[in-house]
Design an enzyme around this catalytic site. Structure first.
Site, PDB file in Angstrom:
ATOM      1  N   ARG A   1       4.852 -18.991  26.402  1.00 37.44           N
ATOM      2  CA  ARG A   1       5.234 -18.746  27.505  1.00 37.44           C
ATOM      3  C   ARG A   1       6.921 -18.077  27.765  1.00 37.44           C
ATOM      4  O   ARG A   1       7.176 -17.582  28.604  1.00 37.44           O
ATOM      5  CB  ARG A   1       5.557 -20.277  28.284  1.00 37.44           C
ATOM      6  CG  ARG A   1       4.232 -20.863  28.834  1.00 37.44           C
ATOM      7  CD  ARG A   1       4.478 -22.235  29.109  1.00 37.44           C
ATOM      8  NE  ARG A   1       5.537 -22.590  30.055  1.00 37.44           N
ATOM      9  CZ  ARG A   1       5.203 -22.503  31.409  1.00 37.44           C
ATOM     10  NH1 ARG A   1       4.281 -22.228  31.788  1.00 37.44           N
ATOM     11  NH2 ARG A   1       6.559 -22.872  32.368  1.00 37.44           N
TER      12      ARG A   1
ATOM     13  N   ARG B   1      17.412 -31.388  29.037  1.00 38.41           N
ATOM     14  CA  ARG B   1      18.271 -30.602  29.704  1.00 38.41           C
ATOM     15  C   ARG B   1      19.032 -31.438  30.805  1.00 38.41           C
ATOM     16  O   ARG B   1      18.932 -32.317  31.155  1.00 38.41           O
ATOM     17  CB  ARG B   1      17.451 -29.483  30.409  1.00 38.41           C
ATOM     18  CG  ARG B   1      16.031 -29.641  30.689  1.00 38.41           C
ATOM     19  CD  ARG B   1      15.266 -28.642  31.088  1.00 38.41           C
ATOM     20  NE  ARG B   1      13.980 -28.868  31.821  1.00 38.41           N
ATOM     21  CZ  ARG B   1      12.802 -28.137  31.696  1.00 38.41           C
ATOM     22  NH1 ARG B   1      12.801 -26.855  31.654  1.00 38.41           N
ATOM     23  NH2 ARG B   1      11.756 -28.444  32.169  1.00 38.41           N
TER      24      ARG B   1
ATOM     25  N   ASP C   1       2.302 -22.419  36.866  1.00 36.17           N
ATOM     26  CA  ASP C   1       3.451 -22.216  37.684  1.00 36.17           C
ATOM     27  C   ASP C   1       3.215 -22.096  39.127  1.00 36.17           C
ATOM     28  O   ASP C   1       2.119 -21.851  39.563  1.00 36.17           O
ATOM     29  CB  ASP C   1       4.235 -20.903  37.163  1.00 36.17           C
ATOM     30  CG  ASP C   1       5.068 -21.044  35.969  1.00 36.17           C
ATOM     31  OD1 ASP C   1       5.554 -22.072  35.925  1.00 36.17           O
ATOM     32  OD2 ASP C   1       5.149 -20.119  35.080  1.00 36.17           O
TER      33      ASP C   1
HETATM   34  P1  FAD Z   1       2.292 -31.488  42.814  1.00 32.02           P
HETATM   35  O1  FAD Z   1       3.178 -30.850  43.127  1.00 32.02           O
HETATM   36  O2  FAD Z   1       2.037 -32.466  41.815  1.00 32.02           O
HETATM   37  O3  FAD Z   1       1.589 -32.287  43.982  1.00 32.02           O
HETATM   38  C1  FAD Z   1       0.535 -33.014  43.985  1.00 32.02           C
HETATM   39  C2  FAD Z   1       0.749 -34.201  44.941  1.00 32.02           C
HETATM   40  O4  FAD Z   1      -0.480 -34.814  45.108  1.00 32.02           O
HETATM   41  C3  FAD Z   1       2.085 -35.083  44.789  1.00 32.02           C
HETATM   42  O5  FAD Z   1       2.982 -34.887  45.848  1.00 32.02           O
HETATM   43  C4  FAD Z   1       1.383 -36.459  44.631  1.00 32.02           C
HETATM   44  O6  FAD Z   1       2.206 -37.355  45.110  1.00 32.02           O
HETATM   45  C5  FAD Z   1       0.117 -36.323  45.385  1.00 32.02           C
HETATM   46  N1  FAD Z   1      -1.065 -37.059  45.062  1.00 32.02           N
HETATM   47  C6  FAD Z   1      -1.520 -37.271  43.712  1.00 32.02           C
HETATM   48  N2  FAD Z   1      -2.477 -38.414  43.663  1.00 32.02           N
HETATM   49  C7  FAD Z   1      -2.548 -38.835  44.943  1.00 32.02           C
HETATM   50  C8  FAD Z   1      -3.085 -40.049  45.657  1.00 32.02           C
HETATM   51  N3  FAD Z   1      -4.040 -40.669  45.095  1.00 32.02           N
HETATM   52  N4  FAD Z   1      -2.961 -40.311  47.035  1.00 32.02           N
HETATM   53  C9  FAD Z   1      -2.037 -39.337  47.790  1.00 32.02           C
HETATM   54  N5  FAD Z   1      -1.368 -38.333  47.182  1.00 32.02           N
HETATM   55  C10 FAD Z   1      -1.687 -38.126  45.738  1.00 32.02           C
HETATM   56  N6  FAD Z   1       6.787 -23.817  38.412  1.00 32.02           N
HETATM   57  C11 FAD Z   1       7.425 -22.618  38.621  1.00 32.02           C
HETATM   58  O7  FAD Z   1       6.954 -21.562  39.154  1.00 32.02           O
HETATM   59  N7  FAD Z   1       8.656 -22.438  38.068  1.00 32.02           N
HETATM   60  C12 FAD Z   1       9.543 -23.298  37.696  1.00 32.02           C
HETATM   61  O8  FAD Z   1      10.772 -23.045  37.499  1.00 32.02           O
HETATM   62  C13 FAD Z   1       9.017 -24.763  37.518  1.00 32.02           C
HETATM   63  N8  FAD Z   1       9.451 -25.537  36.953  1.00 32.02           N
HETATM   64  C14 FAD Z   1       8.858 -26.723  36.849  1.00 32.02           C
HETATM   65  C15 FAD Z   1       9.576 -27.840  36.145  1.00 32.02           C
HETATM   66  C16 FAD Z   1       9.125 -29.193  36.021  1.00 32.02           C
HETATM   67  C17 FAD Z   1      10.054 -30.150  35.376  1.00 32.02           C
HETATM   68  C18 FAD Z   1       7.759 -29.416  36.331  1.00 32.02           C
HETATM   69  C19 FAD Z   1       7.123 -30.498  36.100  1.00 32.02           C
HETATM   70  C20 FAD Z   1       6.947 -28.396  36.915  1.00 32.02           C
HETATM   71  C21 FAD Z   1       7.715 -27.116  37.012  1.00 32.02           C
HETATM   72  N9  FAD Z   1       7.098 -25.938  37.645  1.00 32.02           N
HETATM   73  C22 FAD Z   1       7.485 -24.768  38.000  1.00 32.02           C
HETATM   74  C23 FAD Z   1       5.488 -26.116  38.263  1.00 32.02           C
HETATM   75  C24 FAD Z   1       5.370 -26.525  39.674  1.00 32.02           C
HETATM   76  O9  FAD Z   1       6.103 -27.866  39.772  1.00 32.02           O
HETATM   77  C25 FAD Z   1       3.712 -26.629  40.212  1.00 32.02           C
HETATM   78  O10 FAD Z   1       3.313 -25.324  40.086  1.00 32.02           O
HETATM   79  C26 FAD Z   1       3.632 -27.404  41.308  1.00 32.02           C
HETATM   80  O11 FAD Z   1       4.283 -28.307  41.677  1.00 32.02           O
HETATM   81  C27 FAD Z   1       2.065 -27.614  41.515  1.00 32.02           C
HETATM   82  O12 FAD Z   1       1.878 -28.157  42.695  1.00 32.02           O
HETATM   83  P2  FAD Z   1       0.622 -28.835  43.009  1.00 32.02           P
HETATM   84  O13 FAD Z   1       0.257 -29.155  44.537  1.00 32.02           O
HETATM   85  O14 FAD Z   1      -0.501 -28.614  41.931  1.00 32.02           O
HETATM   86  O15 FAD Z   1       1.036 -30.404  42.411  1.00 32.02           O
HETATM   87  N1  UDP Z   2      11.249 -24.409  24.344  1.00 32.17           N
HETATM   88  C1  UDP Z   2      11.938 -24.881  23.205  1.00 32.17           C
HETATM   89  N2  UDP Z   2      13.523 -24.713  23.372  1.00 32.17           N
HETATM   90  C2  UDP Z   2      14.040 -24.373  24.685  1.00 32.17           C
HETATM   91  C3  UDP Z   2      13.200 -24.128  25.797  1.00 32.17           C
HETATM   92  C4  UDP Z   2      11.797 -24.082  25.646  1.00 32.17           C
HETATM   93  O1  UDP Z   2      11.495 -25.025  22.281  1.00 32.17           O
HETATM   94  O2  UDP Z   2      15.188 -24.455  24.505  1.00 32.17           O
HETATM   95  C5  UDP Z   2       9.724 -24.503  24.129  1.00 32.17           C
HETATM   96  C6  UDP Z   2       9.363 -25.923  24.479  1.00 32.17           C
HETATM   97  O3  UDP Z   2       8.123 -26.311  23.604  1.00 32.17           O
HETATM   98  C7  UDP Z   2       8.655 -25.939  25.753  1.00 32.17           C
HETATM   99  C8  UDP Z   2       8.261 -24.435  25.794  1.00 32.17           C
HETATM  100  O4  UDP Z   2       8.952 -23.769  25.017  1.00 32.17           O
HETATM  101  O5  UDP Z   2       7.774 -26.959  26.170  1.00 32.17           O
HETATM  102  C9  UDP Z   2       8.158 -23.804  27.080  1.00 32.17           C
HETATM  103  O6  UDP Z   2       9.370 -23.837  27.641  1.00 32.17           O
HETATM  104  P1  UDP Z   2       9.494 -23.744  29.334  1.00 32.17           P
HETATM  105  O7  UDP Z   2      11.051 -23.716  29.692  1.00 32.17           O
HETATM  106  O8  UDP Z   2       8.657 -22.838  29.938  1.00 32.17           O
HETATM  107  O9  UDP Z   2       9.147 -25.098  29.734  1.00 32.17           O
HETATM  108  P2  UDP Z   2       9.154 -26.078  31.533  1.00 32.17           P
HETATM  109  O10 UDP Z   2      10.275 -25.416  32.207  1.00 32.17           O
HETATM  110  O11 UDP Z   2       7.948 -25.748  31.982  1.00 32.17           O
HETATM  111  O12 UDP Z   2       9.238 -27.271  31.004  1.00 32.17           O
END
Ligand code: FAD
Ligand code: UDP
Length: 365
Positions: free
Chosen positions: A170, A278, A348
């Protein structure tokens, strides 16, 4: 009766619901949380939009998705350029000439390439089969040891040798002095936070928060002709084949009475002995000038101990299990599974939007 019951007011559910309501369909959208937006939700704390479930940077190559999002909010020029802290050393991410020159005191791409190639050969890797081998073959042993091994072990709770290679692919590796974490044409943060986008997406739908599908499964299902389900697929089928594994997260947020804590929105802590992965300083996503700041420490956590599911663990074992659930899902009448949890994929935001738009144009008359 509603045309659709949408389970989950996250990105997939909300984009689908918006497309449906635009075409005159009625939607009941439920979420077990007390807010809309799923993991993309931002909460305003003392004038700063806090990314409540970890840093969310919008990036895409998909022009239609970019225009779609821009029709709900203005995006700023934020470019993600995280800093990595390893002990008392700091490096630029993603792995690029700034990282390599600091690490090896070199200047040119050919010097960097030669060092990485030598380290790959010394490690004896020809055909990488796991994350450790993939990482060493891409960036060499030094970068692996300082910036990848500890972070990845914390993040996934397993050593990189036991993780699939695709996770590290990624991240871009560049032989230019370019700290942009993404290669996409479009990138930014919605000015004013993400939640406003969800308010607009859902403005013509009925939304019920604090409503868990499983508390009232039969009754809720009877309200609609079709269900769009964005929760975990294994629970929907009562874990009949066993549980899918996830990695969970824990967030600790603090308001600080200083203007600027770390000088960057995202700082990764890559040593294994720092407990968090982080620290996010939210104001920098929107170039904030407030006299105070809000930071969040992000800890990776075990899902099996009542954690929320954040990252699907797409190794062979879990993918095989998911494929069995997928067969059941295909035969489930009037229910469509979508999103990161429904499709058990590390998606994403732009991919989730694309999937939801495609589904809507396929099934809504
Ligand atoms: P979710 O956002 O998980 O939504 C699902 C919803 O369903 C939730 O609100 C949950 O409460 C609800 N739900 C689940 N079960 C039930 C139930 N039984 N009853 C009622 N409601 C329920 N993407 C990027 O493009 N850029 C980024 O920088 C990025 N950073 C991220 C960082 C982190 C730490 C994480 C975890 C993800 C990141 N993502 C990022 C990905 C992004 O969060 C997802 O693409 C997006 O949230 C997916 O949307 P979704 O609707 O599939 O899931
Ligand atoms: N990763 C790492 N060092 C870093 C950042 C990322 O080794 O400083 C690795 C780690 O395994 C992570 C993966 O790269 O799970 C993907 O990173 P990304 O930042 O895309 O993860 P996300 O933001 O989705 O958690």
């Amino acid at each position: 009766m509603y045309d659709y019951l949408v389970v989950g007011a996250g990105l997939f559910g909300s984009v689908f619901a918006r497309q449906a309501s635009q075409k005159g369909k009625s939607c009941l959208v439920i979420d077990k949380r007390n807010h809309i937006g799923g993991n993309v939700y931002t909460k305003n704390i003392e004038g700063i939009n806090v990314h409540a479930y970890g840093a969310h940077i919008f990036h895409t190559n998909d022009e239609e998705v970019w225009k779609f999002m821009n029709s709900f909010a203005r995006f700023n020029r934020y470019t993600n350029s995280p800093i990595a802290v390893y002990g008392d050393e700091i490096y630029n991410l993603p792995f690029n000439m700034n990282t390599f020159s600091k690490l090896w005191n070199i200047k040119t791409p050919s010097e960097a390439k030669a060092i990485i190639e030598k380290q790959r050969l010394d490690a004896g890797i020809t055909d990488p089969v796991n994350l450790e081998e993939q990482a060493i073959s891409l960036v060499g042993t030094d970068v692996y040891k300082k910036l990848i091994e500890g972070y990845t072990t914390k993040q996934w709770g397993k050593p990189p040798r036991e993780l699939p290679a695709f996770i590290i692919k990624r991240l871009p590796v560049r032989y230019t002095y370019d700290n942009n974490y993404f290669n996409d044409d479009y990138q930014g943060i919605p000015i004013g936070g993400y939640t406003k986008i969800f308010e607009k997406l859902l403005e013509d739908c009925e939304v019920r928060l604090n409503t868990d599908f499983y508390d009232n499964r039969e009754e809720l299902s009877s309200y609609a002709h079709q269900i769009i389900f964005t929760g975990t697929i294994d629970r929907y089928f009562d874990y009949c084949f066993g549980k899918l594994e996830y990695r969970s997260l824990r967030f600790e947020t603090e308001i600080l009475n200083i203007e600027n804590y770390q000088g960057n929105a995202v700082v990764n802590y890559t040593c294994a002995d720092v407990p968090y992965t982080r620290i996010i300083e939210h104001k920098h996503f929107e170039f904030g000038t407030q006299p105070h700041t809000v930071i969040t420490r992000e800890y990776s956590a075990d899902f099996s101990q009542n954690g929320d599911p954040y990252y699907p663990i797409n190794d062979d074992k879990n993918n095989e299990l998911y494929n069995r659930y997928k067969v059941l899902a295909a035969n489930e009448k009037n229910v469509i599974f979508g999103g990161r949890l429904g499709m058990y994929r590390y998606l994403d935001m732009h991919v989730v939007i694309r999937e939801a738009l495609d589904l809507a144009s396929k099934i809504i008359q």
